[in-house]
Motif scaffolding. Structure first.
Motif, PDB file in Angstrom:
ATOM      1  N   ASP A 168       0.793  -1.138  -0.115  1.00 38.91           N
ATOM      2  CA  ASP A 168      -0.071   0.018   0.042  1.00 38.91           C
ATOM      3  C   ASP A 168       0.956   1.244  -0.132  1.00 38.91           C
ATOM      4  O   ASP A 168       1.982   1.135   0.249  1.00 38.91           O
ATOM      5  CB  ASP A 168      -0.975  -0.079   1.003  1.00 38.91           C
ATOM      6  N   TYR A 169       0.384   2.205  -0.305  1.00 42.56           N
ATOM      7  CA  TYR A 169       1.172   3.499  -0.598  1.00 42.56           C
ATOM      8  C   TYR A 169       2.039   4.101   0.640  1.00 42.56           C
ATOM      9  O   TYR A 169       3.302   4.483   0.814  1.00 42.56           O
ATOM     10  CB  TYR A 169       0.248   4.706  -0.801  1.00 42.56           C
ATOM     11  N   LYS A 170       1.206   3.676   1.760  1.00 43.83           N
ATOM     12  CA  LYS A 170       1.867   4.214   3.119  1.00 43.83           C
ATOM     13  C   LYS A 170       3.023   3.491   3.449  1.00 43.83           C
ATOM     14  O   LYS A 170       4.322   3.948   3.870  1.00 43.83           O
ATOM     15  CB  LYS A 170       0.809   4.212   4.330  1.00 43.83           C
ATOM     16  N   THR A 171       3.102   2.123   3.209  1.00 44.13           N
ATOM     17  CA  THR A 171       3.925   1.222   3.550  1.00 44.13           C
ATOM     18  C   THR A 171       5.180   1.586   2.530  1.00 44.13           C
ATOM     19  O   THR A 171       6.297   1.474   2.955  1.00 44.13           O
ATOM     20  CB  THR A 171       3.500  -0.179   3.496  1.00 44.13           C
ATOM     21  N   ALA A 172       4.745   1.435   1.316  1.00 48.13           N
ATOM     22  CA  ALA A 172       5.721   1.821   0.242  1.00 48.13           C
ATOM     23  C   ALA A 172       6.654   3.260   0.394  1.00 48.13           C
ATOM     24  O   ALA A 172       8.050   3.253   0.328  1.00 48.13           O
ATOM     25  CB  ALA A 172       5.247   1.895  -1.253  1.00 48.13           C
ATOM     26  N   VAL A 173       5.963   4.122   0.880  1.00 40.37           N
ATOM     27  CA  VAL A 173       6.530   5.519   1.147  1.00 40.37           C
ATOM     28  C   VAL A 173       7.796   5.170   2.452  1.00 40.37           C
ATOM     29  O   VAL A 173       8.609   5.792   2.442  1.00 40.37           O
ATOM     30  CB  VAL A 173       5.591   6.699   1.622  1.00 40.37           C
ATOM     31  N   THR A 174       7.123   4.415   3.303  1.00 38.64           N
ATOM     32  CA  THR A 174       8.002   4.133   4.438  1.00 38.64           C
ATOM     33  C   THR A 174       9.285   3.775   4.008  1.00 38.64           C
ATOM     34  O   THR A 174      10.244   4.077   4.316  1.00 38.64           O
ATOM     35  CB  THR A 174       7.540   3.279   5.444  1.00 38.64           C
ATOM     36  N   TYR A 175       9.162   2.501   3.158  1.00 33.96           N
ATOM     37  CA  TYR A 175      10.626   2.000   2.479  1.00 33.96           C
ATOM     38  C   TYR A 175      11.520   2.950   1.810  1.00 33.96           C
ATOM     39  O   TYR A 175      12.403   2.963   1.673  1.00 33.96           O
ATOM     40  CB  TYR A 175      10.292   0.851   1.722  1.00 33.96           C
ATOM     41  N   VAL A 176      10.721   3.735   0.869  1.00 30.74           N
ATOM     42  CA  VAL A 176      11.626   4.729  -0.027  1.00 30.74           C
ATOM     43  C   VAL A 176      12.114   5.629   0.935  1.00 30.74           C
ATOM     44  O   VAL A 176      13.328   6.184   0.463  1.00 30.74           O
ATOM     45  CB  VAL A 176      10.524   5.506  -0.942  1.00 30.74           C
ATOM     46  N   LEU A 177      11.454   6.329   1.810  1.00 30.80           N
ATOM     47  CA  LEU A 177      12.071   7.174   2.691  1.00 30.80           C
ATOM     48  C   LEU A 177      13.306   7.019   3.606  1.00 30.80           C
ATOM     49  O   LEU A 177      14.278   7.752   3.384  1.00 30.80           O
ATOM     50  CB  LEU A 177      11.035   7.957   3.522  1.00 30.80           C
ATOM     51  N   ILE A 178      13.310   5.628   4.134  1.00 29.04           N
ATOM     52  CA  ILE A 178      14.314   5.252   4.765  1.00 29.04           C
ATOM     53  C   ILE A 178      15.498   4.884   3.710  1.00 29.04           C
ATOM     54  O   ILE A 178      16.512   4.950   3.950  1.00 29.04           O
ATOM     55  CB  ILE A 178      14.009   4.105   5.766  1.00 29.04           C
ATOM     56  N   LEU A 179      14.993   3.825   2.760  1.00 26.55           N
ATOM     57  CA  LEU A 179      16.106   3.278   1.999  1.00 26.55           C
ATOM     58  C   LEU A 179      16.703   4.251   0.982  1.00 26.55           C
ATOM     59  O   LEU A 179      18.043   4.285   0.740  1.00 26.55           O
ATOM     60  CB  LEU A 179      15.584   1.961   1.497  1.00 26.55           C
ATOM     61  N   VAL A 180      15.852   4.860   0.181  1.00 24.18           N
ATOM     62  CA  VAL A 180      16.236   5.815  -0.811  1.00 24.18           C
ATOM     63  C   VAL A 180      16.426   6.882  -0.163  1.00 24.18           C
ATOM     64  O   VAL A 180      17.632   7.580  -0.586  1.00 24.18           O
ATOM     65  CB  VAL A 180      15.027   6.066  -1.911  1.00 24.18           C
ATOM     66  N   GLY A 181      15.801   7.433   0.673  1.00 24.23           N
ATOM     67  CA  GLY A 181      16.177   9.029   1.227  1.00 24.23           C
ATOM     68  C   GLY A 181      17.384   8.719   1.961  1.00 24.23           C
ATOM     69  O   GLY A 181      18.356   9.851   2.211  1.00 24.23           O
ATOM     70  N   LEU A 182      17.827   7.724   2.709  1.00 29.07           N
ATOM     71  CA  LEU A 182      18.993   7.642   3.564  1.00 29.07           C
ATOM     72  C   LEU A 182      20.121   7.074   2.864  1.00 29.07           C
ATOM     73  O   LEU A 182      21.388   7.768   2.713  1.00 29.07           O
ATOM     74  CB  LEU A 182      18.729   7.133   4.946  1.00 29.07           C
ATOM     75  N   PHE A 183      19.975   5.995   2.442  1.00 25.99           N
ATOM     76  CA  PHE A 183      20.962   5.056   1.982  1.00 25.99           C
ATOM     77  C   PHE A 183      21.257   5.215   0.466  1.00 25.99           C
ATOM     78  O   PHE A 183      22.438   5.512   0.008  1.00 25.99           O
ATOM     79  CB  PHE A 183      20.691   3.498   2.236  1.00 25.99           C
ATOM     80  N   TRP A 184      20.525   5.293  -0.442  1.00 29.35           N
ATOM     81  CA  TRP A 184      20.685   5.531  -1.979  1.00 29.35           C
ATOM     82  C   TRP A 184      20.988   7.095  -1.922  1.00 29.35           C
ATOM     83  O   TRP A 184      22.309   7.518  -2.605  1.00 29.35           O
ATOM     84  CB  TRP A 184      19.176   5.451  -2.721  1.00 29.35           C
ATOM     85  N   ASN A 185      20.449   8.065  -1.319  1.00 29.57           N
ATOM     86  CA  ASN A 185      20.856   9.412  -1.591  1.00 29.57           C
ATOM     87  C   ASN A 185      22.271   9.641  -0.870  1.00 29.57           C
ATOM     88  O   ASN A 185      23.003  10.395  -1.705  1.00 29.57           O
ATOM     89  CB  ASN A 185      19.749  10.493  -0.899  1.00 29.57           C
ATOM     90  N   SER A 186      22.430   9.039   0.195  1.00 25.46           N
ATOM     91  CA  SER A 186      23.876   9.220   0.707  1.00 25.46           C
ATOM     92  C   SER A 186      25.012   8.565  -0.043  1.00 25.46           C
ATOM     93  O   SER A 186      26.115   9.280  -0.325  1.00 25.46           O
ATOM     94  CB  SER A 186      23.840   8.682   2.167  1.00 25.46           C
ATOM     95  N   THR A 187      24.691   7.452  -0.697  1.00 23.17           N
ATOM     96  CA  THR A 187      25.811   6.877  -1.717  1.00 23.17           C
ATOM     97  C   THR A 187      25.919   7.811  -2.996  1.00 23.17           C
ATOM     98  O   THR A 187      26.991   8.075  -3.155  1.00 23.17           O
ATOM     99  CB  THR A 187      25.078   5.500  -2.276  1.00 23.17           C
ATOM    100  N   GLY A 188      24.866   8.151  -3.530  1.00 21.78           N
ATOM    101  CA  GLY A 188      24.999   9.260  -4.800  1.00 21.78           C
ATOM    102  C   GLY A 188      25.567  10.599  -4.263  1.00 21.78           C
ATOM    103  O   GLY A 188      26.054  11.184  -4.935  1.00 21.78           O
ATOM    104  N   ALA A 189      25.413  11.016  -3.127  1.00 22.34           N
ATOM    105  CA  ALA A 189      25.865  12.218  -2.628  1.00 22.34           C
ATOM    106  C   ALA A 189      27.426  12.209  -2.447  1.00 22.34           C
ATOM    107  O   ALA A 189      28.116  13.103  -2.966  1.00 22.34           O
ATOM    108  CB  ALA A 189      25.302  12.696  -1.323  1.00 22.34           C
ATOM    109  N   PHE A 190      27.779  11.054  -1.997  1.00 24.36           N
ATOM    110  CA  PHE A 190      29.249  10.819  -1.705  1.00 24.36           C
ATOM    111  C   PHE A 190      29.824  10.737  -3.000  1.00 24.36           C
ATOM    112  O   PHE A 190      30.890  11.189  -3.463  1.00 24.36           O
ATOM    113  CB  PHE A 190      29.517   9.481  -0.856  1.00 24.36           C
TER     114      PHE A 190
END
Length: 261
Positions: A173-195
């Motif tokens: 569902d949307y709420k659960t999907a957003v949870t995964y995205v904000l944590i995994l994409v927002g924190l881990f994917w973005n930090s890798t790309g930023a570095f």
């Protein structure tokens, strides 16, 4: 006084952009990057600054969502394993390739995602388990790798791609999907790309503290609203921001193509 006004404007920008992004599952760059460009930064400097600041989106959202305790850690590992190599690849090549057609095409696709969700009224309103067999995981992983490459190379909207993919392909569902995205994409994917990007281009360091504070607070508040208000609000936020991001990318891509042409 000018410096104080500048810092205040950056704080408000970051709060607003990341609050919306936390509700919709991505799209902070829709507002943040153009303002950084408007304030006089070159594209490469603005991109590096935005990428680093966007890591705080994951920090604020993680703090709020972690309290819910609803993450499947094996699924988290799968998303990271599939997406992070793509992020590194995309971030490594973004400053070396022409971007006009890529951004224009991505804008059309992004707007299409939002319109698709509008038409599919029941999409993402309830959770079900889909495509968790070997074939489904391979296809899902390949798409996550491609989105990861877009996340590393482009500035906004790719978190929205992951949100809809998790909803459509894996049945979240949307709420659960957003949870995964904000944590995994927002924190881990973005930090890798930023570095990866920061190794190639120095950001505007004196703007980063206020952007990071605004992103952390904004994403926490946005995540709190999403959790308390439920799937309907998250779905509407996703659809609205996706269509807006798509229109902006179409415009940006067209301007680049006209300039180059």
């Amino acid at each position: 006084m000018d410096i104080l006004l500048e810092q205040a404007a950056l704080l408000v920008l970051s709060l607003f952009a990341n609050g919306l992004s936390a509700m919709a599952g991505g799209g902070a760059g829709l507002l943040q990057l153009p303002v950084l460009l408007f304030l006089g930064l070159s594209f490469s400097t603005a991109l590096a600054t935005h990428k680093i600041a966007s890591v705080a989106l994951g920090i604020g959202a993680t703090i709020r969502h972690w309290r819910e305790g609803k993450l499947d850690y094996r699924f988290c590992g799968y998303i990271l394993l599939c997406g992070l190599p793509g992020v590194v690849l995309g971030a490594d090549i973004i400053l070396k390739i022409p971007e006009g057609w890529t951004i224009f095409s991505l804008g059309i696709l992004t707007s299409g995602l939002g319109l698709y969700s509008v038409v599919k009224k029941s999409l993402g309103m309830a959770s079900e388990t889909l495509n968790r067999d070997k074939k489904g995981l391979i296809i899902g992983g390949l798409v996550l790798f491609i989105i990861g490459a877009l996340n590393g190379s482009l500035t906004s909207g790719t978190g929205l791609f992951v949100t809809l993919w998790l909803v459509r392909w894996f049945g979240l569902d949307y709420k659960t999907a957003v949870t995964y995205v904000l944590i995994l994409v927002g924190l881990f994917w973005n930090s890798t790309g930023a570095f990866t990007i920061a190794l190639q281009q120095e950001p505007r360091w004196d703007w980063l503290p206020v952007l990071l504070v605004g992103a952390t607070l904004g994403s926490y508040l946005g995540a709190h609203i999403a959790i308390t208000k439920g799937n309907k609000l998250v779905k509407r936020a996703f659809e609205s921001l996706t269509i807006l991001v798509g229109i902006k990318l179409i415009y940006d891509g067209w301007i680049i193509l006209m300039t180059v042409g």
